[in-house]
Design an enzyme around this catalytic site. Sequence first.
Site, PDB file in Angstrom:
ATOM      1  N   CYS A  90       0.209   3.012   3.712  1.00 38.94           N
ATOM      2  CA  CYS A  90       0.560   2.404   4.997  1.00 38.94           C
ATOM      3  C   CYS A  90       1.562   1.268   4.892  1.00 38.94           C
ATOM      4  O   CYS A  90       1.893   0.642   5.907  1.00 38.94           O
ATOM      5  CB  CYS A  90      -0.696   1.909   5.714  1.00 38.94           C
ATOM      6  SG  CYS A  90      -1.526   0.550   4.860  1.00 38.94           S
ATOM      7  N   TYR A 103     -16.282   0.299  -6.647  1.00 40.92           N
ATOM      8  CA  TYR A 103     -16.694   0.985  -5.425  1.00 40.92           C
ATOM      9  C   TYR A 103     -17.952   1.807  -5.661  1.00 40.92           C
ATOM     10  O   TYR A 103     -18.738   2.042  -4.740  1.00 40.92           O
ATOM     11  CB  TYR A 103     -15.564   1.882  -4.919  1.00 40.92           C
ATOM     12  CG  TYR A 103     -14.413   1.120  -4.316  1.00 40.92           C
ATOM     13  CD1 TYR A 103     -14.502   0.599  -3.025  1.00 40.92           C
ATOM     14  CD2 TYR A 103     -13.237   0.893  -5.031  1.00 40.92           C
ATOM     15  CE1 TYR A 103     -13.455  -0.118  -2.465  1.00 40.92           C
ATOM     16  CE2 TYR A 103     -12.186   0.169  -4.486  1.00 40.92           C
ATOM     17  CZ  TYR A 103     -12.299  -0.333  -3.205  1.00 40.92           C
ATOM     18  OH  TYR A 103     -11.266  -1.046  -2.659  1.00 40.92           O
ATOM     19  N   CYS A 133     -15.713 -26.420  -6.990  1.00 41.30           N
ATOM     20  CA  CYS A 133     -16.489 -27.470  -6.334  1.00 41.30           C
ATOM     21  C   CYS A 133     -17.708 -27.866  -7.154  1.00 41.30           C
ATOM     22  O   CYS A 133     -18.179 -28.999  -7.074  1.00 41.30           O
ATOM     23  CB  CYS A 133     -16.906 -27.030  -4.936  1.00 41.30           C
ATOM     24  SG  CYS A 133     -17.739 -25.430  -4.884  1.00 41.30           S
ATOM     25  N   HIS A 173     -20.705 -22.966  -1.864  1.00 39.61           N
ATOM     26  CA  HIS A 173     -19.951 -24.218  -1.974  1.00 39.61           C
ATOM     27  C   HIS A 173     -20.901 -25.348  -2.329  1.00 39.61           C
ATOM     28  O   HIS A 173     -22.069 -25.358  -1.930  1.00 39.61           O
ATOM     29  CB  HIS A 173     -19.263 -24.506  -0.633  1.00 39.61           C
ATOM     30  CG  HIS A 173     -18.369 -25.697  -0.647  1.00 39.61           C
ATOM     31  ND1 HIS A 173     -17.297 -25.817  -1.500  1.00 39.61           N
ATOM     32  CD2 HIS A 173     -18.386 -26.842   0.095  1.00 39.61           C
ATOM     33  CE1 HIS A 173     -16.687 -26.971  -1.282  1.00 39.61           C
ATOM     34  NE2 HIS A 173     -17.331 -27.609  -0.317  1.00 39.61           N
ATOM     35  N   CYS A 229       0.847  -1.189   0.000  1.00 32.14           N
ATOM     36  CA  CYS A 229       0.000   0.000   0.000  1.00 32.14           C
ATOM     37  C   CYS A 229       0.884   1.242   0.000  1.00 32.14           C
ATOM     38  O   CYS A 229       1.848   1.338   0.771  1.00 32.14           O
ATOM     39  CB  CYS A 229      -0.913  -0.011   1.224  1.00 32.14           C
ATOM     40  SG  CYS A 229      -1.938   1.470   1.397  1.00 32.14           S
ATOM     41  N   ARG A 285     -10.468  -2.973   2.392  1.00 33.31           N
ATOM     42  CA  ARG A 285     -11.286  -2.584   3.547  1.00 33.31           C
ATOM     43  C   ARG A 285     -10.809  -3.282   4.821  1.00 33.31           C
ATOM     44  O   ARG A 285     -10.232  -4.363   4.779  1.00 33.31           O
ATOM     45  CB  ARG A 285     -12.753  -2.944   3.301  1.00 33.31           C
ATOM     46  CG  ARG A 285     -13.401  -2.253   2.114  1.00 33.31           C
ATOM     47  CD  ARG A 285     -14.829  -2.732   1.985  1.00 33.31           C
ATOM     48  NE  ARG A 285     -15.434  -2.350   0.728  1.00 33.31           N
ATOM     49  CZ  ARG A 285     -16.352  -1.407   0.585  1.00 33.31           C
ATOM     50  NH1 ARG A 285     -16.745  -0.711   1.631  1.00 33.31           N
ATOM     51  NH2 ARG A 285     -16.877  -1.153  -0.604  1.00 33.31           N
ATOM     52  N   TRP A 315      -5.015  -3.673  -3.584  1.00 31.25           N
ATOM     53  CA  TRP A 315      -5.849  -3.429  -4.753  1.00 31.25           C
ATOM     54  C   TRP A 315      -5.205  -2.349  -5.622  1.00 31.25           C
ATOM     55  O   TRP A 315      -4.690  -1.361  -5.097  1.00 31.25           O
ATOM     56  CB  TRP A 315      -7.249  -2.979  -4.348  1.00 31.25           C
ATOM     57  CG  TRP A 315      -8.017  -4.040  -3.614  1.00 31.25           C
ATOM     58  CD1 TRP A 315      -7.829  -4.460  -2.333  1.00 31.25           C
ATOM     59  CD2 TRP A 315      -9.084  -4.821  -4.143  1.00 31.25           C
ATOM     60  NE1 TRP A 315      -8.715  -5.451  -2.014  1.00 31.25           N
ATOM     61  CE2 TRP A 315      -9.511  -5.696  -3.107  1.00 31.25           C
ATOM     62  CE3 TRP A 315      -9.734  -4.869  -5.375  1.00 31.25           C
ATOM     63  CZ2 TRP A 315     -10.547  -6.605  -3.279  1.00 31.25           C
ATOM     64  CZ3 TRP A 315     -10.776  -5.775  -5.546  1.00 31.25           C
ATOM     65  CH2 TRP A 315     -11.175  -6.632  -4.516  1.00 31.25           C
ATOM     66  N   HIS A 339      -7.687   2.212   2.562  1.00 30.40           N
ATOM     67  CA  HIS A 339      -7.088   3.258   1.735  1.00 30.40           C
ATOM     68  C   HIS A 339      -7.568   3.212   0.285  1.00 30.40           C
ATOM     69  O   HIS A 339      -7.650   4.251  -0.369  1.00 30.40           O
ATOM     70  CB  HIS A 339      -5.559   3.163   1.811  1.00 30.40           C
ATOM     71  CG  HIS A 339      -5.025   3.587   3.148  1.00 30.40           C
ATOM     72  ND1 HIS A 339      -4.052   2.884   3.821  1.00 30.40           N
ATOM     73  CD2 HIS A 339      -5.354   4.630   3.954  1.00 30.40           C
ATOM     74  CE1 HIS A 339      -3.789   3.490   4.978  1.00 30.40           C
ATOM     75  NE2 HIS A 339      -4.575   4.550   5.079  1.00 30.40           N
ATOM     76  N   ASP A 363     -20.485  -0.771  -5.472  1.00 30.53           N
ATOM     77  CA  ASP A 363     -20.306  -1.535  -4.236  1.00 30.53           C
ATOM     78  C   ASP A 363     -20.552  -3.015  -4.479  1.00 30.53           C
ATOM     79  O   ASP A 363     -21.244  -3.697  -3.728  1.00 30.53           O
ATOM     80  CB  ASP A 363     -21.235  -1.026  -3.135  1.00 30.53           C
ATOM     81  CG  ASP A 363     -20.782  -1.513  -1.750  1.00 30.53           C
ATOM     82  OD1 ASP A 363     -19.588  -1.855  -1.619  1.00 30.53           O
ATOM     83  OD2 ASP A 363     -21.612  -1.564  -0.828  1.00 30.53           O
TER      84      ASP A 363
END
EC number: 3.4.19.12
Length: 791
Positions: A165, A224, A298, A751, A162, A184, A172, A195, A227
Amino acid sequence: RQRALFRLVMAEVGDVLMSVLSTIRVPKPGDRVHKDECALSFSSPESEGGLYVCMNSFLGFGSQYVDRYHARTGQRAYLHITRSRKPKTDLCLPPLLFLVCQGIEGGFDVEQEQYEEDVKVVILPDRQEVTSEDLATISSRAVKESNMSYLLTFLHPSGWRCEVCDLQENIWMNLTDGKLLCGRRYFDGSGGNNHALLHFQETGYPIAVKLGTITPDGADVYSYDEDDMVLDSKLPEHLAHFGINMMTMEKTERTMTELEIAVNQRVGEWEVIQESGTTLRPLFGSGLTGMKNLGNSCYLNSVMQVLFTVPDFQNKSVPSFTHSPHHPVPPTKLGYGLLSGEYSKPAPDHGDENAASEPRGDQIGIAPRMFKALVGRGHPEFSTNRQQDAQEFLLHFINMVERNCRSASNPSEAFRFLVEERIVCQQSQKAKYTQRVDYIVQLPVPMDQATNTEELQEAERRREEGDSSAPTVRAQIPFTACMAALSEPEILADFWSSAVQSKTTATKTTRFASFPDHLVIQIKKFTFGLDWVPKKLDVSIDVPDTLDLSALRATGQQQGEELLPEVSVCLFCSFPSSSFFFSTHSAPVLDDSTVSQLCEMGFPLEACRKAAYYTGNTGIDAAMNWIMGHMDDPDFGSPLVLPGCSSGPGTTPTESLSEEHLATIVSMGFSRDQATKALRATSNVLDRAVDWIFSHLDDLESMDVSEGGRSAAESEGGRDPPPGPRVRDGPGKYELFAFISHMGTSTMCGHYVCHIKKDQQWVIFNDQKVCASEKPPKDLGYLYFYRRVAE
C-alpha cells in the site's frame, strides 16, 4: 546516525584545511559517534555554543571544554553542530486518539517539535569555519595528498514503505523473506493496513522487526505466531543479511511499549501517581534537575534521583570541587549534573509569540546517555532500550558499586544490612542460625487481609457476569498486615534435620541482625498467578511516614537452646558432604518429588535437579523460588556440576581461578581463601561468587576475614576483626524520604516516577518534569526509601 556525521564531502579550502586532513578519521561500523552529548558535561547541540565533535575520536564537547581537549590532544578538526527549535505545528490526530492521549505522560505529543540544524567544520585553535558551501567538492589535491575518502553521510530515512500500500509509517520487515509491510490497523483507523499480519497468515513466516525502532541497542521484534514481543539474540546478523547495519541506525518511531503506554494504560493509577488534573508548580535549583527519558529509561531516572539524595552517594560523586588550587578534583558527570543546578532550568516554549512565556513543567535537564551505556554494558537487559524493573536495576547498580569501590569509601554501605535466619527443627527443637547480607526488604502483600473484601468480591462478580460498568476496585491492604507476614515464622515442610537424620518439619524466622542507615522496602506487587503467568497486584497500602523496627532485632541463640549438629563441608567446593547430599564417591541425593513437580511445570531436568540441590531438598516452594531467581543464568539448563570435587559423578576437576575475580572479592573485605572458596563453589563466575559469599557467611566463620582481605596472621598487630563485610548499625527507627511508583501491568512496560522529600516538601520527579507535589500517592508506591531517625 550513530557513526555518520558529515552531510557533504570535503573541499579545497586552503592550506589550513589541508594540514588537518590527515587527522580526520572515517567512522567504521562499531564506532560510536557522540554527537548528542558532551563527554564531560551535559551540553548538547541545543545548548549555548552548540556541540563540537572531534573528527578523529568522535567524542563530543561543549564549547567550554573543546579548547581544553584541543590543547591536550592536538586535534584541530571538529564538526560543529548547533540546533534550534522551530515554532511548533499542530498534528492532525483523529478525535478519539486525541482524547485518549492528550495530557498523559508517555502518550503522544500532540504538538510536534521540529528543529533547525546547522552543521559546519571548525578548525582550532583559530576557530576557522568551513561552511557547507566550502564542502561542495573534493579537490584533486586533497585526494592526491590524503589518499582517502571523506564522504560520510547522515543516515536519512531510507524510503522504506509497505510493498502493498506504499504506507511509510509503522513498517515491519519480515525476518524470513525480507518483505516490507505495514503493521496492524489501530482502533481509530491509524497505524497500518494489516499487511504484515496478512503476510504471516499466507506464508507462516512469523518473525518481523519494526524498522523505525532499530538502534545499536536493539529493536522491536514481534512473533505473529506467539502474538507477542520476543527477543532475537542474533538480530544484528539477521538484519545484516538484508543489508541493515544496526550500528548506524537511529530510532524514528515509537516502540510497542510506548504505544501501549499511550493507549492501553490504566488511567486511574496513572492519573493518581502522576498527580494529573492539577497544575503542579515547577521547581528549579540544586538537587532539582530533571532527567530526559532516553526511551524506556524512566526506571533508571527514578532510581538515580533517589540515590543522589543519599549523603553517601552525594559525597562520593560530588566531593569538594577543588582539592587544591593547582589540582582540581572534578565531580562525577552524573552527580554534578543532578546536584549542581546548572541544568535545572525551564525549557521555554519557543512556539509562543510572547518573549516572556511562562515556563513549562519540564526542564532542559540532563540526558544520561553515557551513564546508561556504562552501567548497562554487557548486561542482557540493562544494555537495551526496553523497560526494566527498578528494583532489579537498583541491585544491579549496588553490585557495580560494591565491585568498583576497592579500598575506598563505599556508598552502598548506607543500604547494607545483615539478616539472621533462625531455623528450628520441630522434632528435636534444636536450632540453626545463619546470617546473610541484604540491601532490600521484600515485603509480602497478603491479599487475604484486604479491608474491603466485600467491595472486591462484588466488583469481581459483576465482571464475571459481563457487566461492563463494573468499577475497578483496588484492594486496601494494611501495612501492619504486610509487616506481620514478613515477621511470622515460615513453615519448612521437608526440612532435613541433622539432629534426627531425616526429613521433618521446621520453622524459619527472619530478623534484622543490623539496621542500615537507609532502609529500602520493596512491595512485592509483581507475582505469579496459579497458571504461573506474571501479574501485578493492584493494591493500596497505608505505608507510614515513620517506622520502628526495633521489635524485629535479632537476638541470637536463646538461653538453654541447643544447636543443630553441624554438617561437614567439602573444603574444595563448600557443599555439605553428609550422606544426604553427596560424598566424593557418590552423586548427590535429590528429592525426587520436588524434581518431578518442577519438571511437570516445564522446566529443564537439570535445572530442576539444581533447584532441589541448592535449596537442600527443603521442598517445592524453596526450589521454585530458586528456579525463578536463576532462570536467566547462562548455565540454567546445563548439567548439575559440583565444582572442586574431582572423583564422583556430577563433579568436575578444579579449574584455575581468575586472579581478577579473586582480587575483586578480596577488595570487599574477604580473605583470599574465602574468595577461592566462593569462586570454586560457583564455577568461577564472579557475579554468582559474590552472591554466594554473602549468603554463606556462616560457612566462612571458621576462616579469617579482615578489612584488607588478609588473614589474621598477616594483619597488623595480629588483630582479629569480626568475619563478614562491614555493616553499619544503629536504632531501628526510620522516616520516609522517598518512594518510586510504577504504572502499568508489568515491570517490562509502563512508566516510573519518584517522589522525594526535600526540605519538608514532597517533590515529584517525572523524567524532565520536576514539580512540588500536592498529593504524594504514598499508598501506591513500589519501592520505599527510609532514613534512620537521629536520636
